[in-house]
Design an enzyme around this catalytic site. Structure first.
Site, short mmCIF file in Angstrom:
data_model
loop_
_atom_site.label_atom_id
_atom_site.label_comp_id
_atom_site.label_asym_id
_atom_site.label_seq_id
_atom_site.Cartn_x
_atom_site.Cartn_y
_atom_site.Cartn_z
N ARG A 161 8.35 20.48 57.85
CA ARG A 161 8.06 21.97 57.33
C ARG A 161 8.63 22.89 58.04
O ARG A 161 9.18 24.05 57.92
CB ARG A 161 6.76 21.95 56.90
CG ARG A 161 6.45 21.17 55.52
CD ARG A 161 5.23 21.50 55.16
NE ARG A 161 4.85 20.94 53.83
CZ ARG A 161 3.76 20.40 53.20
NH1 ARG A 161 2.68 20.84 53.91
NH2 ARG A 161 3.49 20.19 52.08
N LYS A 218 -1.73 8.95 38.32
CA LYS A 218 -2.60 9.34 36.97
C LYS A 218 -1.62 9.98 36.19
O LYS A 218 -0.77 10.67 36.60
CB LYS A 218 -3.65 10.45 37.51
CG LYS A 218 -4.78 9.72 38.21
CD LYS A 218 -5.71 10.76 38.72
CE LYS A 218 -7.09 10.23 39.09
NZ LYS A 218 -8.21 11.26 39.35
N GLY A 259 4.48 15.09 47.17
CA GLY A 259 4.59 14.57 48.52
C GLY A 259 4.41 12.98 48.66
O GLY A 259 5.20 12.64 49.83
N GLY A 292 2.20 20.04 44.81
CA GLY A 292 1.78 20.74 43.88
C GLY A 292 2.40 21.80 43.32
O GLY A 292 2.55 22.09 41.83
#
Ligand code: ADP
Ligand code: MG
Length: 404
Positions: free
Chosen positions: A39, A205, A358, A381
């Site tokens: 990052r 999920k 991620g 996200g």
């Protein structure tokens, strides 16, 4: 609405100007050393552009989840040390964010220098988007550059509030190079993909990704489903999934999605199963209607890999989110790594490939293909929310292209 870009500013706009930059420098630390500087490196193009033009850069970021007060374990000091090795400009660090010390240090900055402020989440107003904090941050510069895609989906003082405050004071708020790249690739993948457009969806999920599925479904030519997410679809088909991870309360939703998607939605035809999910698990391959008893599905099977690889190789645009199995463990990594290579091969042949999430990014690294993909999103996200069609507060708050 299109946003103003840092790219469009000239050295004359920037020389000698105090520019407040919000980057995503939220890197993993081991004590005082940075264990993965991805990052930090991703922020370098924006910082080099600014300092190269003679701007005085006041840089801010959050790190970890301190509870709204100073916590030495989450200091950005180690990040400043690493950043100094990656940029040409001198990097200073101040253990303060908007107090007198920070203001003095920002006043003392010379053209072409960088000052890294202390962790914005040491301040309780950060995550509540407190207007006083946003105003204090805005007071540090006359131009705001948001380059923190990873937090653009949060309305925080350093992402949304500060942009509004800078604009209210007559300044401009623009997207940095990294943010621009994210918005371009993720935006174009959704808006105007070259076809065939293939999406690969996996992970643990369905529930966290239902909005993404909804947004993609009308647009994709093929939707390849894997990971534990597939298990819930298996239940909807009336199959036995043994003891595999499922979301019982989403079976109805899975059924409804299958009805709507028709033959565009592909499910695994075989699976790699074991009696436990562990690094030394002994794995069997079974057809999807052969899963029983104590079986745990840990990966897609080889026949599925072949089918999915062929679809991917024929694609012109590939969007991938979520691994096909428990790729962190060698016995269950095969499907994910094999598809990662197929996406890289399709990209070599001219397809556009975009990867979000991620864990998916980690999988691409593990498969050693990250560099060959068109774009690996730095935001987990945020990329999901963007793909689901949500407006990101950190983007919405920037200056509009036409208006200023
Ligand atoms: P991303 O971070 O790329 O969005 P997710 O967080 O949704 O991906 O999902 C990644 C996780 O899903 C991984 O930790 C992986 O181990 C898990 N996973 C994938 N397939 C299975 C499976 N069959 N059973 C249990 N967990 C799985
Ligand atoms: Mg994840």
């Amino acid at each position: 609405m299109a946003k103003r870009l840092l790219r469009s500013l000239t050295p004359d706009d920037l020389r000698g100007r105090r520019v407040l930059v919000r980057a995503d420098l939220n890197v993993p630390l081991d004590g005082s050393s940075v264990t993965d500087d991805t990052r930090i490196r991703a922020s370098v193009p924006t910082l080099d552009f600014l300092t190269g033009a003679g701007a005085r850069v006041i840089l801010m970021s959050h790190l970890g989840r301190p509870k709204g007060s100073p916590d030495p374990a989450f200091s950005l000091a180690p990040v400043a040390t690493r950043l100094a090795e990656l940029v040409a400009a001198p990097v200073r660090f101040v253990g303060d964010t908007v107090g007198q010390e920070a203001r003095d240090a920002s006043e003392a900055l010379q053209d072409g220098e960088i000052l890294l402020l202390e962790n914005t989440r040491f301040l309780s107003g950060e995550t509540t988007d407190d207007p006083d904090l946003a105003g204090a941050l805005a007071g540090l510069g006359s131009l705001y550059v948001n380059d923190a895609f990873g937090t653009a989906h949060r309305a925080h003082a350093s992402t949304a509030g500060v942009a509004q405050a800078v604009r209210a004071a007559g300044g401009m708020a623009v997207a940095g190079f990294l943010l621009e790249k994210e918005l371009t690739f993720l935006g174009e993948a959704l808006a105007d993909p070259e076809r065939p457009f293939v999406a690969i969806l996996g992970g643990a999920k369905i529930s966290g990704k239902i909005d993404v599925v909804e947004a993609l479904l009308p647009r994709v030519d093929r939707l390849l489903v894997g990971g534990a997410m597939a298990n819930t679809f298996f239940l909807a088909l009336g199959l036995d999934v043994g003891k595999s991870l499922v979301e019982e309360d989403r079976v109805e939703m899975a059924r409804e999605l299958m009805d709507r998607a028709g033959d565009r939605l592909l499910l695994p035809v075989d699976c790699r199963v074991s009696d436990r999910i562990a690094p030394d698990a002994r794995v069997r391959t079974v057809a999807r209607d052969g899963v029983t008893g104590d079986d745990l599905i840990g990966d897609i099977g080889p026949e599925t890999e072949g089918i999915y690889r062929e679809v991917i190789r024929g694609a012109r645009t590939v969007l991938w989110n979520g691994p096909m199995g428990v790729f962190e463990m060698e016995p269950f990594a095969h499907g994910t790594l094999s598809l990662a290579r197929a996406v890289a091969e399709a990209t070599d042949d001219g397809a556009v490939s975009v990867l979000g999430g991620g864990d998916s990014a980690a999988a691409a690294e593990a498969a050693e293909v990250a560099e060959r993909l068109s774009h690996v999103s730095t935001g987990g996200g945020a990329s999901l929310e963007f793909l689901a069609g949500a407006e990101l507060p950190g983007v919405a708050a920037l200056s509009d292209l036409e208006a200023e």
